[in-house]
Design a protein around this motif. Structure first.
Motif, PDB file in Angstrom:
ATOM      1  N   MET A 121       0.823  -1.181   0.000  1.00 25.56           N
ATOM      2  CA  MET A 121       0.000   0.000   0.000  1.00 25.56           C
ATOM      3  C   MET A 121       0.873   1.253   0.000  1.00 25.56           C
ATOM      4  N   LEU A 122       1.976   1.220   0.756  1.00 28.79           N
ATOM      5  CA  LEU A 122       2.852   2.390   0.799  1.00 28.79           C
ATOM      6  C   LEU A 122       3.527   2.652  -0.542  1.00 28.79           C
ATOM      7  N   ALA A 123       3.740   1.624  -1.321  1.00 26.12           N
ATOM      8  CA  ALA A 123       4.325   1.832  -2.651  1.00 26.12           C
ATOM      9  C   ALA A 123       3.389   2.686  -3.495  1.00 26.12           C
ATOM     10  N   TRP A 124       2.091   2.457  -3.374  1.00 28.27           N
ATOM     11  CA  TRP A 124       1.125   3.259  -4.129  1.00 28.27           C
ATOM     12  C   TRP A 124       1.073   4.681  -3.594  1.00 28.27           C
ATOM     13  N   VAL A 125       1.158   4.832  -2.281  1.00 30.52           N
ATOM     14  CA  VAL A 125       1.202   6.173  -1.683  1.00 30.52           C
ATOM     15  C   VAL A 125       2.420   6.916  -2.214  1.00 30.52           C
ATOM     16  N   ALA A 126       3.575   6.253  -2.200  1.00 29.56           N
ATOM     17  CA  ALA A 126       4.809   6.876  -2.684  1.00 29.56           C
ATOM     18  C   ALA A 126       4.730   7.210  -4.170  1.00 29.56           C
ATOM     19  N   ALA A 127       3.923   6.449  -4.913  1.00 28.57           N
ATOM     20  CA  ALA A 127       3.752   6.707  -6.341  1.00 28.57           C
ATOM     21  C   ALA A 127       2.738   7.809  -6.617  1.00 28.57           C
ATOM     22  N   GLY A 128       2.146   8.372  -5.549  1.00 28.28           N
ATOM     23  CA  GLY A 128       1.218   9.483  -5.714  1.00 28.28           C
ATOM     24  C   GLY A 128      -0.235   9.102  -5.859  1.00 28.28           C
ATOM     25  N   LYS A 129      -0.562   7.844  -5.616  1.00 25.10           N
ATOM     26  CA  LYS A 129      -1.962   7.411  -5.711  1.00 25.10           C
ATOM     27  C   LYS A 129      -2.772   7.980  -4.554  1.00 25.10           C
ATOM     28  N   THR A 130      -4.013   8.330  -4.835  1.00 24.03           N
ATOM     29  CA  THR A 130      -4.923   8.810  -3.799  1.00 24.03           C
ATOM     30  C   THR A 130      -5.572   7.613  -3.109  1.00 24.03           C
ATOM     31  N   ASN A 131      -6.250   7.881  -1.989  1.00 25.39           N
ATOM     32  CA  ASN A 131      -6.983   6.804  -1.314  1.00 25.39           C
ATOM     33  C   ASN A 131      -8.025   6.208  -2.251  1.00 25.39           C
ATOM     34  N   ARG A 132      -8.642   7.045  -3.065  1.00 26.95           N
ATOM     35  CA  ARG A 132      -9.639   6.555  -4.025  1.00 26.95           C
ATOM     36  C   ARG A 132      -8.977   5.620  -5.042  1.00 26.95           C
ATOM     37  N   ASP A 133      -7.794   6.012  -5.546  1.00 28.24           N
ATOM     38  CA  ASP A 133      -7.059   5.170  -6.502  1.00 28.24           C
ATOM     39  C   ASP A 133      -6.694   3.823  -5.884  1.00 28.24           C
ATOM     40  N   ILE A 134      -6.147   3.877  -4.665  1.00 29.07           N
ATOM     41  CA  ILE A 134      -5.739   2.641  -3.983  1.00 29.07           C
ATOM     42  C   ILE A 134      -6.953   1.765  -3.703  1.00 29.07           C
ATOM     43  N   GLY A 135      -8.050   2.388  -3.299  1.00 33.64           N
ATOM     44  CA  GLY A 135      -9.282   1.639  -3.062  1.00 33.64           C
ATOM     45  C   GLY A 135      -9.758   0.926  -4.313  1.00 33.64           C
ATOM     46  N   ALA A 136      -9.665   1.601  -5.449  1.00 32.28           N
ATOM     47  CA  ALA A 136     -10.077   0.978  -6.708  1.00 32.28           C
ATOM     48  C   ALA A 136      -9.188  -0.221  -7.040  1.00 32.28           C
ATOM     49  N   ILE A 137      -7.898  -0.092  -6.775  1.00 27.38           N
ATOM     50  CA  ILE A 137      -6.964  -1.192  -7.029  1.00 27.38           C
ATOM     51  C   ILE A 137      -7.288  -2.382  -6.130  1.00 27.38           C
ATOM     52  N   LEU A 138      -7.578  -2.115  -4.863  1.00 21.82           N
ATOM     53  CA  LEU A 138      -7.807  -3.180  -3.880  1.00 21.82           C
ATOM     54  C   LEU A 138      -9.255  -3.642  -3.788  1.00 21.82           C
ATOM     55  N   GLY A 139     -10.156  -2.898  -4.393  1.00 20.36           N
ATOM     56  CA  GLY A 139     -11.570  -3.239  -4.271  1.00 20.36           C
ATOM     57  C   GLY A 139     -12.117  -2.857  -2.898  1.00 20.36           C
ATOM     58  N   ALA A 140     -11.620  -1.752  -2.354  1.00 19.06           N
ATOM     59  CA  ALA A 140     -12.035  -1.276  -1.033  1.00 19.06           C
ATOM     60  C   ALA A 140     -12.460   0.182  -1.153  1.00 19.06           C
ATOM     61  N   SER A 141     -13.145   0.656  -0.131  1.00 14.07           N
ATOM     62  CA  SER A 141     -13.564   2.056  -0.150  1.00 14.07           C
ATOM     63  C   SER A 141     -12.382   2.952   0.229  1.00 14.07           C
ATOM     64  N   PRO A 142     -12.424   4.211  -0.200  1.00 13.35           N
ATOM     65  CA  PRO A 142     -11.367   5.140   0.208  1.00 13.35           C
ATOM     66  C   PRO A 142     -11.247   5.265   1.730  1.00 13.35           C
ATOM     67  N   ARG A 143     -12.355   5.157   2.427  1.00 18.59           N
ATOM     68  CA  ARG A 143     -12.341   5.238   3.894  1.00 18.59           C
ATOM     69  C   ARG A 143     -11.596   4.048   4.504  1.00 18.59           C
ATOM     70  N   THR A 144     -11.771   2.868   3.925  1.00 17.26           N
ATOM     71  CA  THR A 144     -11.046   1.683   4.401  1.00 17.26           C
ATOM     72  C   THR A 144      -9.548   1.869   4.190  1.00 17.26           C
ATOM     73  N   VAL A 145      -9.177   2.400   3.041  1.00 18.78           N
ATOM     74  CA  VAL A 145      -7.770   2.672   2.754  1.00 18.78           C
ATOM     75  C   VAL A 145      -7.236   3.670   3.772  1.00 18.78           C
ATOM     76  N   GLU A 146      -7.999   4.715   4.049  1.00 23.89           N
ATOM     77  CA  GLU A 146      -7.594   5.732   5.020  1.00 23.89           C
ATOM     78  C   GLU A 146      -7.330   5.106   6.388  1.00 23.89           C
ATOM     79  N   LYS A 147      -8.212   4.232   6.841  1.00 24.36           N
ATOM     80  CA  LYS A 147      -8.041   3.599   8.153  1.00 24.36           C
ATOM     81  C   LYS A 147      -6.809   2.707   8.166  1.00 24.36           C
ATOM     82  N   HIS A 148      -6.565   1.977   7.096  1.00 29.87           N
ATOM     83  CA  HIS A 148      -5.365   1.140   7.024  1.00 29.87           C
ATOM     84  C   HIS A 148      -4.108   2.012   7.068  1.00 29.87           C
ATOM     85  N   LEU A 149      -4.138   3.105   6.336  1.00 30.12           N
ATOM     86  CA  LEU A 149      -2.986   4.006   6.328  1.00 30.12           C
ATOM     87  C   LEU A 149      -2.758   4.619   7.702  1.00 30.12           C
ATOM     88  N   GLU A 150      -3.823   4.960   8.421  1.00 30.21           N
ATOM     89  CA  GLU A 150      -3.671   5.493   9.768  1.00 30.21           C
ATOM     90  C   GLU A 150      -2.941   4.507  10.667  1.00 30.21           C
TER      91      GLU A 150
END
Length: 76
Positions: free
Chosen positions: A1-30
């Protein structure tokens, strides 16, 4: 997940990749920020780039719990 953050992906982008909501991505990142001892997305990305992940070693406390591939084990 951090690789995507470092690549400039937003929570929405990462969520789309993982099939999760942006809020779920946000909680994981926290949780990741807390474990890394950082407070920002940028600091977490820098930490992931500058510090390679520790290999799992069952005899060491705080291991990641994930098995290290044979090639990586030989390199250490």
């Amino acid at each position: 997940m951090l690789a995507w953050v470092a690549a400039g992906k937003t929570n929405r982008d990462i969520g789309a990749i993982l099939g999760a909501s942006p809020r779920t991505v946000e909680k994981h990142l926290e949780r990741i920020y807390e474990k890394l001892g950082v407070e920002t997305r940028t600091a977490a990305a820098m930490r992931s780039i500058m510090s390679p992940p520790a290999a799992y070693r069952p005899s060491e406390p705080g291991g990641s719990g994930q098995e290290v591939p044979d090639a990586a084990r030989r390199a250490t």
